[in-house]
Design a protein around this motif. Structure first.
Motif, PDB file in Angstrom:
ATOM      1  N   LEU A 247       0.836  -1.201   0.000  1.00 35.55           N
ATOM      2  CA  LEU A 247       0.000   0.000   0.000  1.00 35.55           C
ATOM      3  C   LEU A 247       0.871   1.252   0.000  1.00 35.55           C
ATOM      4  CD1 LEU A 247      -2.640   1.677   0.557  1.00 35.55           C
ATOM      5  CD2 LEU A 247      -2.198   1.283   2.990  1.00 35.55           C
ATOM      6  N   LYS A 248       0.534   2.164  -0.886  1.00 34.85           N
ATOM      7  CA  LYS A 248       1.165   3.475  -0.881  1.00 34.85           C
ATOM      8  C   LYS A 248       0.086   4.465  -0.460  1.00 34.85           C
ATOM      9  CE  LYS A 248       3.310   6.861  -4.008  1.00 34.85           C
ATOM     10  NZ  LYS A 248       3.671   7.114  -5.428  1.00 34.85           N
ATOM     11  N   GLU A 249       0.222   4.987   0.744  1.00 32.96           N
ATOM     12  CA  GLU A 249      -0.776   5.904   1.291  1.00 32.96           C
ATOM     13  C   GLU A 249      -0.181   7.301   1.388  1.00 32.96           C
ATOM     14  OE1 GLU A 249      -3.349   6.584   5.407  1.00 32.96           O
ATOM     15  OE2 GLU A 249      -1.412   5.544   5.416  1.00 32.96           O
ATOM     16  N   GLU A 250      -0.873   8.260   0.800  1.00 37.76           N
ATOM     17  CA  GLU A 250      -0.431   9.656   0.863  1.00 37.76           C
ATOM     18  C   GLU A 250      -1.545  10.487   1.485  1.00 37.76           C
ATOM     19  OE1 GLU A 250       1.798  10.745  -3.056  1.00 37.76           O
ATOM     20  OE2 GLU A 250       0.346   9.156  -3.548  1.00 37.76           O
ATOM     21  N   ARG A 251      -1.206  11.164   2.580  1.00 33.76           N
ATOM     22  CA  ARG A 251      -2.194  11.980   3.276  1.00 33.76           C
ATOM     23  C   ARG A 251      -1.946  13.464   3.015  1.00 33.76           C
ATOM     24  NH1 ARG A 251      -1.901   9.013   9.234  1.00 33.76           N
ATOM     25  NH2 ARG A 251      -1.956   6.849   8.436  1.00 33.76           N
ATOM     26  N   ASN A 252      -3.026  14.228   3.129  1.00 37.52           N
ATOM     27  CA  ASN A 252      -2.946  15.693   3.010  1.00 37.52           C
ATOM     28  C   ASN A 252      -2.304  16.143   1.701  1.00 37.52           C
ATOM     29  OD1 ASN A 252      -4.079  16.120   5.639  1.00 37.52           O
ATOM     30  ND2 ASN A 252      -2.086  15.547   6.504  1.00 37.52           N
ATOM     31  N   VAL A 253      -2.703  15.493   0.620  1.00 35.17           N
ATOM     32  CA  VAL A 253      -2.238  15.886  -0.711  1.00 35.17           C
ATOM     33  C   VAL A 253      -3.174  16.971  -1.240  1.00 35.17           C
ATOM     34  CG1 VAL A 253      -1.765  15.094  -3.063  1.00 35.17           C
ATOM     35  CG2 VAL A 253      -1.394  13.545  -1.107  1.00 35.17           C
ATOM     36  N   PRO A 254      -2.653  18.090  -1.724  1.00 38.60           N
ATOM     37  CA  PRO A 254      -3.539  19.100  -2.308  1.00 38.60           C
ATOM     38  C   PRO A 254      -4.410  18.477  -3.400  1.00 38.60           C
ATOM     39  CG  PRO A 254      -1.343  19.992  -2.038  1.00 38.60           C
ATOM     40  CD  PRO A 254      -1.241  18.523  -1.731  1.00 38.60           C
ATOM     41  N   TYR A 255      -5.688  18.799  -3.365  1.00 39.11           N
ATOM     42  CA  TYR A 255      -6.646  18.178  -4.288  1.00 39.11           C
ATOM     43  C   TYR A 255      -6.213  18.323  -5.739  1.00 39.11           C
ATOM     44  CZ  TYR A 255     -11.010  17.352  -6.837  1.00 39.11           C
ATOM     45  OH  TYR A 255     -11.944  16.886  -7.728  1.00 39.11           O
ATOM     46  N   ASN A 256      -5.828  19.510  -6.137  1.00 34.35           N
ATOM     47  CA  ASN A 256      -5.445  19.735  -7.534  1.00 34.35           C
ATOM     48  C   ASN A 256      -4.215  18.916  -7.921  1.00 34.35           C
ATOM     49  OD1 ASN A 256      -7.556  21.519  -7.938  1.00 34.35           O
ATOM     50  ND2 ASN A 256      -6.341  23.308  -7.324  1.00 34.35           N
TER      51      ASN A 256
ATOM     52  N   PHE B  85      -2.215   1.171  -5.162  1.00 36.49           N
ATOM     53  CA  PHE B  85      -1.659  -0.178  -5.254  1.00 36.49           C
ATOM     54  C   PHE B  85      -1.060  -0.299  -6.657  1.00 36.49           C
ATOM     55  CE2 PHE B  85      -5.034  -0.814  -2.051  1.00 36.49           C
ATOM     56  CZ  PHE B  85      -4.271  -1.336  -1.018  1.00 36.49           C
ATOM     57  N   ASP B  86       0.222   0.068  -6.753  1.00 32.91           N
ATOM     58  CA  ASP B  86       0.938   0.093  -8.033  1.00 32.91           C
ATOM     59  C   ASP B  86       0.492   1.343  -8.814  1.00 32.91           C
ATOM     60  OD1 ASP B  86       2.007  -0.159 -10.582  1.00 32.91           O
ATOM     61  OD2 ASP B  86       1.533  -2.291 -10.771  1.00 32.91           O
ATOM     62  N   ASP B  87       1.406   2.273  -8.987  1.00 36.84           N
ATOM     63  CA  ASP B  87       1.098   3.542  -9.669  1.00 36.84           C
ATOM     64  C   ASP B  87       0.506   3.340 -11.050  1.00 36.84           C
ATOM     65  OD1 ASP B  87       1.878   5.862  -7.975  1.00 36.84           O
ATOM     66  OD2 ASP B  87       3.768   4.763  -7.892  1.00 36.84           O
ATOM     67  N   GLN B  88       0.813   2.209 -11.664  1.00 34.18           N
ATOM     68  CA  GLN B  88       0.315   1.947 -13.014  1.00 34.18           C
ATOM     69  C   GLN B  88      -0.991   1.154 -13.015  1.00 34.18           C
ATOM     70  OE1 GLN B  88       1.963   3.507 -15.457  1.00 34.18           O
ATOM     71  NE2 GLN B  88       3.270   4.226 -13.765  1.00 34.18           N
TER      72      GLN B  88
ATOM     73  N   ILE C 202      -5.580  -2.516   3.787  1.00 39.50           N
ATOM     74  CA  ILE C 202      -4.518  -3.445   4.174  1.00 39.50           C
ATOM     75  C   ILE C 202      -3.156  -2.891   3.768  1.00 39.50           C
ATOM     76  CG2 ILE C 202      -5.941  -5.512   4.097  1.00 39.50           C
ATOM     77  CD1 ILE C 202      -5.054  -5.874   1.198  1.00 39.50           C
ATOM     78  N   LYS C 203      -2.103  -3.407   4.379  1.00 39.97           N
ATOM     79  CA  LYS C 203      -0.747  -2.901   4.107  1.00 39.97           C
ATOM     80  C   LYS C 203      -0.178  -3.443   2.802  1.00 39.97           C
ATOM     81  CE  LYS C 203      -0.665  -0.509   7.843  1.00 39.97           C
ATOM     82  NZ  LYS C 203      -0.846   0.978   7.740  1.00 39.97           N
ATOM     83  N   ALA C 204      -0.681  -4.599   2.352  1.00 46.26           N
ATOM     84  CA  ALA C 204      -0.229  -5.179   1.082  1.00 46.26           C
ATOM     85  C   ALA C 204      -1.324  -6.096   0.556  1.00 46.26           C
ATOM     86  CB  ALA C 204       1.075  -5.948   1.253  1.00 46.26           C
TER      87      ALA C 204
END
Length: 940
Positions: free
Chosen positions: A692-701, A725-728, A739-741
């Motif tokens: 899992l790649k979790e990003e918090r508080n990312v500007p909406y735009n 889950f995988d950028d592509q 889940i973490k993975a």
């Protein structure tokens, strides 16, 4: 100025006054149990007014799409009739959260209207709260004095609590308000009658255009008022009304907000829109119908775009009701017998492109949904019309019409004579033909005079129960039933209808009634910190609580200063668990929900020492199952886009501990091969154990520009959380727990694929232990099947062979039954008794099923003229009755097999029915079969 220019002028003006311009919230409300739709501009700021969330900006302005059709703000039946009510409308608004108050709000509203927009000052009237003795509230002298700086006192009017004291609901923030009204009458009328006398008097040309609400109080459950810690300004200006005023029109529908749509409707219908038509004019109904369509398409389109599909309950029912009202008007008054409303979607989407892009981006989907709804309702409408005529034709008045009709009358057409001639009345029996409905509907004027001449002696009424069934089951508004009745000289029992309607409302209200107490505040800070992304146990304190009673059950709602409990949102169910106190007391949390942004924990009891620190513990096993299903939903969504196409978008979801449900836009059944490919892709990603790649508080735009998947109809903040889950492969905006993975999912299995609504499909699936158990059960089933088939090498071939053998046996059995029936046919025909011109046969037969008995009845009919046949049998240990009557006997004797079989069925404690010439019945009492045969002879 055009509508777009006016909207821009408003927003630009308040931007120049230091306001942050914010986007419209979705029209469909998701996290407020008190609302189905956004019905005012302030809804998206409700948590700020309630003190449950901090204001991000002290001053904001926006244009908010709103919907008012139910509850306190019910304007639906006025829409199209008058010139200023709408279902969906834009609310221009400016807000101050503890910043400026009455002075600036009044000054700027006057400046915008008179200096910027150049509205004639002499045409404007303002209202001020006069005070209320019961609430102990004085006149709003402060607002009055500020208005005196700009407005002559004879244009400042005092208003009562109903008009000039705004309240969010029975409890909550409230305060005096100051309305601005515009007198749009011609100059000669203005000179004769002062506009002051017409303010808030329902004059269509003296209308409210803006309301400034000054929130000063909080209404408690006991009705008392408590001053708010901070004072707020909440204003709302009806965009459509403002455009009408600025464009010099006497109707909202004549402005460029609606005129392109009405012009399109007029062109396609071949009818002329007369904006000046009045009730009673020949073109009044056409004008109303065009306004209804121009308005309703907006409400229906934007709610669908925001994720609310038409359905039979709650918000979906409201949308379906609006849509069907539009279809009924286009069908009845504009001559559209085929779907038409959906053709307005592209026009509307183009009009709002750049303002509300949600519709433009989903225009094809929205149009398809409306098309399917139209097709469905047109079928329902036809059935409803037939049902209406059934009520008419079974009324005493219509029976008398038919009975007294003389074929020698020269004032009726041959078609009507033939139609009426097909009706024979004999006591309580009544014979009908299908073409009567169409004929009467298409020749009401011709029939009208004769029916009226008969009705004076009979009770020509559609009962309240019948009118309610037409409304409740067939979507007929009461005014349509009244109109149809009026056209043939009938009346409708409106009191009976209202009684039935009220009874339904009472049942519904009793089922959903909730008594909510006031919050008991323990700590001043209402800020809630959610820790559930990182932990399932948290030390916390109770901030406030309240008692709630629903369906006779008492519960409590608790708010904590810190919580690991996820509140139901975005399709994911709320967490359950425990609140453990230092003295060992455990309070079970049965659910967690959001209310205006506040996390509320549901418990069945309060702790003994509620002020103590506590440990909030989430049910981890349940949470893990939920996370499995939620992460699998993301993988499913991405896989479906790969297999079915980029048009696939989420239209709803449910993620709980047992399974996942995913609704998506797609216009065809997903094939088995496609489902297999989708399932294979998801399981491949599970085996890859993607972290899992979790990003918090990312500007909406920033998030949107990165290609993330966002859902239509969701309200996102300035900062969002991105789950990847995988950028592509899968990258979505999501506030849920994951889940973490992907390997934690274990296994993914699709259980069902089905249709939900027009253009929307549904997949249900399971993961982890549930999927494993499912495979084990399927394996057990296959092994058991193998044992039954003596362990063949190829199960499929064995089952096919078994089915073929079964079909051959069925054919052989049917052949034997036919041979037996053939012998019975001759035997029974020989037993016919000729009584009163009828060949009467009443016998008990021994045949294995109803198809065999029906086949025998038709065979006897073919060889026995003037037949009246009654057969009894025992089918599966239950009594069975069949009645067959020759068509000439039906006509000449006035007999009806359906009515007769109902009477005979009473002997076996059963019921049935059917056509005039053939009917069947069943029952529970075998001992009554002999009486059936005896009683049958009495009918001839």
């Amino acid at each position: 100025m055009t509508a777009n220019e006016i909207r821009k002028a408003f927003l630009d003006f308040f931007a120049s006054k230091g306001h942050t311009i914010v986007p419209s919230a979705p029209i469909v409300v998701k996290n407020d149990p008190t609302l189905m739709f956004t019905n005012a501009g302030m809804n998206q700021f409700k948590d700020i007014f309630l003190g449950e969330a901090p204001a991000k900006f002290p001053r904001v302005a926006d244009t908010q799409r709103c919907l008012r059709v139910s509850g306190k703000h019910n304007d639906l039946e006025e829409v199209g009739i008058d010139t200023y009510h709408h279902t969906m409308f834009e609310m221009l608004g400016n807000w101050s959260f503890g910043d400026y108050f009455k002075k600036e709000a009044i000054e700027w509203s006057w400046e915008l209207l008179t200096d910027v927009l150049k509205i004639d000052k002499s045409r404007l009237y303002v209202t001020v709260f006069e005070g209320d003795e019961k609430d102990g509230l004085p006149k709003d002298q402060e607002a009055y004095d500020f208005w005196k700086l700009y407005v002559p006192e004879d244009h400042i009017l005092l208003g009562n609590k109903k008009d000039n004291f705004w309240e969010m609901g029975e409890t909550g923030p409230c305060g005096p308000c100051s309305e601005i009204h515009y007198d749009n009458r011609p100059a000669d009328e203005v000179a004769k009658v002062s506009g002051a006398t017409l303010v808030n008097a329902d004059d269509p040309q003296v209308i409210e255009i803006w309301n400034n609400v000054f929130m000063q109080f909080n209404r408690l459950k006991d009705g008392s008022l408590q001053p708010l810690p901070a004072q707020h300004v909440d204003t709302g200006m009806g965009f459509e009304r403002l455009v009408r005023v600025l464009q010099g029109k006497s109707s909202n529908y004549d402005s460029d907000v609606f005129s392109p749509t009405i012009a399109f409707i007029a062109e396609k219908s071949g009818k002329t829109y007369n904006a000046d038509a009045k009730p009673g004019d020949a073109d009044w109904s056409v004008a109303v119908a065009m306004r209804v369509l121009a308005d309703h398409i907006r409400a229906v389109s934007f709610t669908i775009a925001d994720g609310q599909l038409p359905s039979n309950n709650k918000a979906g029912y409201v949308i379906r009701r609006i849509l069907r009202r539009a279809v009924r008007y286009q069908y009845q008054y504009l001559g559209f017998k085929e779907p038409f409303l959906n053709q307005l979607v592209p026009l509307l989407a183009e009009q709002f492109k750049g303002v509300f892009d949600e519709l433009w981006e989903q225009r094809d989907f929205v149009q398809r949904v409306i098309l399917e709804e139209e097709i469905s309702f047109l079928r329902t409408l036809e059935r409803g019309l037939q049902k209406f005529m059934t009520y008419v034709m079974h009324s005493d008045a219509f029976k008398a019409t038919v009975a007294s009709y003389q074929m020698s009358g020269e004032h009726h057409t041959d078609a009507f004579k033939a139609t009426v001639a097909s009706y024979q009345i004999s006591g309580q029996q009544y014979i009908s033909r299908e073409n009567i409905t169409d004929y009467l509907l298409n020749h009401l004027n011709e029939v009208n005079g004769y029916v009226k001449s008969i009705n004076s002696e009979h009770f020509a009424t559609i009962t309240g129960e019948e009118a309610f069934e037409l409304s409740d089951t067939y979507g007929f508004p009461i005014d349509l039933t009244e109109l149809l009745a009026r056209e043939i000289g009938y009346t409708v029992d409106i009191k009976g209808f209202n009684d039935a309607l009220q009874a339904q409302k009472n049942r519904s209200r009793a089922a959903t009634s909730i008594d909510t107490g006031d919050w008991v505040q323990l700590k001043e800070d209402d800020t809630v910190e959610f820790t559930g992304y990182d932990e399932t146990e948290t030390i916390a304190h109770v901030v406030k609580y309240r008692k709630v009673t629903a369906r006779g059950k008492e519960q409590y709602q608790i708010v904590l200063d810190k919580t690991p409990f996820y509140a139901e949102s975005g399709g994911q169910v709320g967490d359950t668990g425990e609140l453990v106190f230092p003295d060992g007391e455990v309070v079970n949390v049965t659910d967690t929900k959001k209310e205006n942004g506040l996390t509320v924990h549901f418990v069945d009891k309060l702790p003994e020492d509620i002020d103590d620190a506590l440990t909030a513990i989430v049910d981890s096993e349940r949470r893990n199952s939920i996370m499995n299903n939620h992460s699998a939903t993301h993988l499913l969504h991405a896989a479906m886009k790969q297999v079915l196409g980029a048009h696939v978008n989420q239209k709803g979801s449910l993620v709980n501990a047992d399974y996942l449900r995913f609704d998506f836009s797609h216009f065809a059944k997903v094939t088995d091969e496609e489902l297999e490919r989708i399932e294979a892709i998801v399981n491949e990603k599970v085996r890859e154990n993607i972290e899992l790649k979790e990003e918090r508080n990312v500007p909406y735009n920033v998030a949107i520009s990165s290609g993330v998947t966002a859902l239509f109809g969701e309200k996102y903040g300035d900062y969002v959380r991105v789950i990847t889950f995988d950028d592509q492969f899968s990258k979505e905006l999501c506030g849920g727990t994951h889940i973490k993975a992907t390997g934690h999912i274990g296994f993914f299995k699709i259980i069902t694929e089905s249709a939900v609504a027009a253009g929307v499909r549904r997949i249900e699936a399971i993961t982890g232990i549930a999927a494993e158990n499912y495979i084990l059960e399927q394996n057990k089933l296959v092994n058991h099947l193998k044992e039954l088939l003596k362990n063949p090498k190829d199960i499929s071939k064995s089952v096919e062979s078994l089915l073929d053998e079964n079909n051959l046996l069925k054919k052989s059995l049917w052949k034997i039954i036919e041979e037996k029936s053939s012998g019975l046919k001759t035997e029974l025909a020989s037993k016919a008794e000729f009584i009163n011109g009828v060949n009467f046969i009443a016998q008990k037969v021994d045949l294995p099923n109803v198809d065999a008995i029906k086949n025998l009845a038709y065979q006897i009919k073919d060889i026995v003229p003037h037949l009246f046949l009654v057969l009894t049998a025992v089918i599966g240990d239950k009594p069975n009755i069949t009645v067959m009557i020759a068509e000439n006997v039906v006509k000449d004797k006035g007999l009806h097999a359906g009515n007769i079989v109902k009477e005979l069925a009473k002997e076996v404690k059963g019921g049935g029915g059917g056509q005039p010439f053939f009917a069947t019945a069943g029952g529970s009492d075998l001992s009554g079969l002999d009486n059936v045969l005896i009683k049958a002879k009495a009918f001839i």
